[in-house]
Design a protein around this motif. Structure first.
Motif, PDB file in Angstrom:
ATOM      1  N   VAL A 295     -37.368  -3.724  73.013  1.00  0.00           N
ATOM      2  CA  VAL A 295     -37.846  -2.769  72.028  1.00  0.00           C
ATOM      3  C   VAL A 295     -38.453  -3.462  70.806  1.00  0.00           C
ATOM      4  O   VAL A 295     -39.303  -2.892  70.113  1.00  0.00           O
ATOM      5  CB  VAL A 295     -36.698  -1.817  71.615  1.00  0.00           C
ATOM      6  N   ALA A 361     -31.786   7.627  76.255  1.00  0.00           N
ATOM      7  CA  ALA A 361     -32.948   7.313  75.416  1.00  0.00           C
ATOM      8  C   ALA A 361     -33.766   8.569  75.138  1.00  0.00           C
ATOM      9  O   ALA A 361     -34.241   8.782  74.010  1.00  0.00           O
ATOM     10  CB  ALA A 361     -33.807   6.244  76.092  1.00  0.00           C
ATOM     11  N   LEU A 364     -32.119  10.609  72.485  1.00  0.00           N
ATOM     12  CA  LEU A 364     -32.417  10.081  71.151  1.00  0.00           C
ATOM     13  C   LEU A 364     -33.825  10.481  70.714  1.00  0.00           C
ATOM     14  O   LEU A 364     -34.044  10.825  69.534  1.00  0.00           O
ATOM     15  CB  LEU A 364     -32.266   8.560  71.138  1.00  0.00           C
ATOM     16  N   ARG A 365     -34.782  10.423  71.622  1.00  0.00           N
ATOM     17  CA  ARG A 365     -36.157  10.831  71.269  1.00  0.00           C
ATOM     18  C   ARG A 365     -36.194  12.298  70.855  1.00  0.00           C
ATOM     19  O   ARG A 365     -36.897  12.666  69.914  1.00  0.00           O
ATOM     20  CB  ARG A 365     -37.093  10.578  72.446  1.00  0.00           C
ATOM     21  N   ASN A 368     -34.690  12.621  67.514  1.00  0.00           N
ATOM     22  CA  ASN A 368     -35.619  12.073  66.518  1.00  0.00           C
ATOM     23  C   ASN A 368     -36.672  13.111  66.139  1.00  0.00           C
ATOM     24  O   ASN A 368     -37.000  13.278  64.954  1.00  0.00           O
ATOM     25  CB  ASN A 368     -36.280  10.816  67.084  1.00  0.00           C
ATOM     26  N   LEU A 373     -31.483  12.014  63.600  1.00  0.00           N
ATOM     27  CA  LEU A 373     -30.949  10.669  63.782  1.00  0.00           C
ATOM     28  C   LEU A 373     -30.487  10.028  62.484  1.00  0.00           C
ATOM     29  O   LEU A 373     -29.829   8.997  62.493  1.00  0.00           O
ATOM     30  CB  LEU A 373     -32.000   9.760  64.443  1.00  0.00           C
ATOM     31  N   THR A 377     -37.350   7.088  63.684  1.00  0.00           N
ATOM     32  CA  THR A 377     -37.639   5.930  64.523  1.00  0.00           C
ATOM     33  C   THR A 377     -39.030   6.044  65.142  1.00  0.00           C
ATOM     34  O   THR A 377     -39.506   7.145  65.416  1.00  0.00           O
ATOM     35  CB  THR A 377     -36.593   5.786  65.649  1.00  0.00           C
ATOM     36  N   ARG A 379     -39.691   3.521  67.619  1.00  0.00           N
ATOM     37  CA  ARG A 379     -39.509   2.743  68.841  1.00  0.00           C
ATOM     38  C   ARG A 379     -38.113   2.996  69.398  1.00  0.00           C
ATOM     39  O   ARG A 379     -37.117   2.844  68.687  1.00  0.00           O
ATOM     40  CB  ARG A 379     -39.684   1.248  68.576  1.00  0.00           C
ATOM     41  N   ILE A 380     -38.059   3.388  70.667  1.00  0.00           N
ATOM     42  CA  ILE A 380     -36.783   3.565  71.367  1.00  0.00           C
ATOM     43  C   ILE A 380     -36.905   2.915  72.733  1.00  0.00           C
ATOM     44  O   ILE A 380     -37.875   3.156  73.459  1.00  0.00           O
ATOM     45  CB  ILE A 380     -36.423   5.056  71.515  1.00  0.00           C
ATOM     46  N   VAL A 392     -29.786   0.881  74.881  1.00  0.00           N
ATOM     47  CA  VAL A 392     -30.804   1.659  74.180  1.00  0.00           C
ATOM     48  C   VAL A 392     -30.752   1.328  72.695  1.00  0.00           C
ATOM     49  O   VAL A 392     -29.669   1.215  72.106  1.00  0.00           O
ATOM     50  CB  VAL A 392     -30.615   3.176  74.423  1.00  0.00           C
ATOM     51  N   ALA A 394     -32.879   2.154  68.904  1.00  0.00           N
ATOM     52  CA  ALA A 394     -33.891   2.872  68.126  1.00  0.00           C
ATOM     53  C   ALA A 394     -34.088   2.126  66.812  1.00  0.00           C
ATOM     54  O   ALA A 394     -33.118   1.786  66.131  1.00  0.00           O
ATOM     55  CB  ALA A 394     -33.448   4.304  67.859  1.00  0.00           C
TER      56      ALA A 394
END
Length: 467
Positions: A295, A361, A364-365, A368, A373, A377, A379-380, A392, A394
């Protein structure tokens, strides 16, 4: 069957339809991903012409298109039995009768690449018509295709006559895991996660499973049993997509069984690395293989062939090459129960660990996008450096904020030592503000829950939370 998901794609198509100007929309994606179903659902309730181009001669294609256009009221049908050429056929789109509610004329051409292969002049013909007639008409023309490389090179690239004419470009990807779960509303969250690990987000594959049967029964009856649709699906698609399916099968088997670096794949397949890179690039184009970088890798490193890891990005292909291909002889003899008991069942949770990382992941996206979060972020992904790896990570744009996550798809609760190990590994990454997420199939021990309750930097996410 009820149409499931695709809210973002439908919203995009609706916005194109509502635009006051003429629309030329290109929709593409790999086979089985649900493009036709998406466009059919979008067209429902609207006056439209939906033409599924056959893989046939130019004359046969023109005859089929003529029949649909004339049935829709195209004026040439009063004095022609068939359009003489594509210029005459496509120009008639602007002459279709006005819709009952005064909205735009909608024409969808599915598998457009079939038409171009039968008549290479078609993109130039369409470009001329668009520039001189169609772009000033009340039309939404949708061109759809499954040949990803063909669409990108022959329709969208700078060398194509249609370059710059598309008013909308929609690449249809497999469904996210939360939409895939809607195919199995009676499953609990662990079963939904396991099903996604096996099938991924391709609607055609998801629709093959019986939602009233458990995961194990579905795998045995609808993947491992000779004669079932999914048993032969991979071989069918490989023959459709590639001229050398045997070579691609060899490469995919190597990757599925653990060869992730270019040199490792070359050794297992006994292919020169330079030639192998071409095959891998083709597999990436059709979204079967993905190339993964840490990442925190700089973009310049992505261009170097020896960098990065190759993985099967399609969950079902990964399952098929891990369990079906190596056991083909036994399965051909009907030994489904034996293959399930001795090969699939003991390894299934370990197999699901990698797809589970992708589920986490994607969770998390999604958080986000919803601003949940604690930082933004950009980048994950996974991280590794040769000595350690984190499932994973972020990171924000500045590199100051870092979230490190560990994903455990196993049948025992996650305990404090796993958190401590994650915190130690995270020290290898830059970042002044660190937080941690632990994802677990089987929950967490009481002492880890107590620790997380006292420390706001620790987030515990069990599989039910993911759904």
């Amino acid at each position: 069957m009820t149409f499931i998901g695709r809210a973002n794609e439908l919203e995009f198509l609706d916005s194109c339809y509502a635009s006051p100007s003429a629309q030329l929309v290109v929709v593409y994606g790999r086979r089985r991903v649900g493009k036709t179903e998406l466009l059919a659902h979008f067209a429902t309730g609207r006056d439209h012409v939906f033409f599924s181009a056959p893989s046939a001669t130019r004359e046969e294609q023109l005859a089929a298109f003529s029949r649909q256009m004339f049935a829709a009221g195209a004026p040439a049908g009063r004095y022609l039995r068939q359009y003489p050429d594509w210029e005459r056929a496509l120009s008639d789109i602007a002459e279709l009768p006005a819709t009952s509610d005064g909205s735009r004329r909608l024409v969808i051409i599915d598998e457009f690449p079939y038409l171009v292969r039968a008549d290479r002049s078609l993109p130039s013909v369409l470009q001329h018509l668009w520039d001189h007639t169609l772009k000033d008409s009340n039309v939404m023309l949708v061109l759809c295709g499954s040949a990803i490389s063909f669409i990108e090179k022959e329709i969208l690239s700078e060398k194509s006559p249609l370059y710059g004419r598309a008013t909308g470009i929609l690449k249809v990807d497999p469904m996210p895991y939360w939409d895939a779960a809607r195919f199995f509303p009676a499953y609990d969250a662990p079963s939904q996660a396991l099903t996604y690990a096996v099938l991924g987000g391709v609607p055609h594959y998801l629709a093959q499973f019986d939602p009233d049967e458990d995961v194990a029964t579905n795998i045995r009856q609808r993947i491992l049993r000779r004669g079932s649709a999914l048993y032969s699906e991979v071989e069918f698609l490989m023959r459709e997509e590639f001229r050398e399916p045997a070579t691609y099968n060899t490469i995919l088997t190597a990757v599925a069984l653990g060869a992730t670096q270019l040199n490792d794949i070359a050794q297992r397949t006994m292919m020169p690395a330079q030639a192998l890179s071409v095959y891998l690039r083709n597999l990436i184009e059709v979204s079967i293989v993905g190339r993964e970088f840490p990442v925190d890798a700089r973009p310049v490193g992505h261009s170097k062939a020896m960098r990065g890891l190759y993985r099967l990005s399609d969950n079902f292909f990964r399952f098929w090459y891990s369990f079906v291909a190596p056991n083909r002889s036994n399965l051909e003899m009907g030994d489904v129960d034996g293959v399930w008991r001795y090969d699939v069942e003991p390894a299934l949770h370990d197999f699901a660990a990698t797809p589970f990382e992708r589920i986490c992941a994607d969770w998390l996206r999604r958080r986000n996008r919803q601003g949940e979060l604690g930082f933004r972020t950009n980048r994950i992904g996974r991280w590794w450096d040769g000595k350690a790896e984190i499932d994973v990570v972020a990171v924000d744009r500045s590199g100051d904020h870092l979230l490190a996550g560990e994903c455990k798809f196993r049948n025992r609760p996650v305990d404090v030592p796993i958190l401590r190990d994650l915190q130690t590994k995270a020290l290898r990454l830059a970042g002044t503000e660190r937080s941690y997420a632990l994802f677990s199939l089987a929950g967490f021990t009481d002492r880890l829950r107590d620790l997380a309750a006292q420390d706001g930097s620790i987030r515990l996410v069990d599989v039910a939370d993911l759904y």
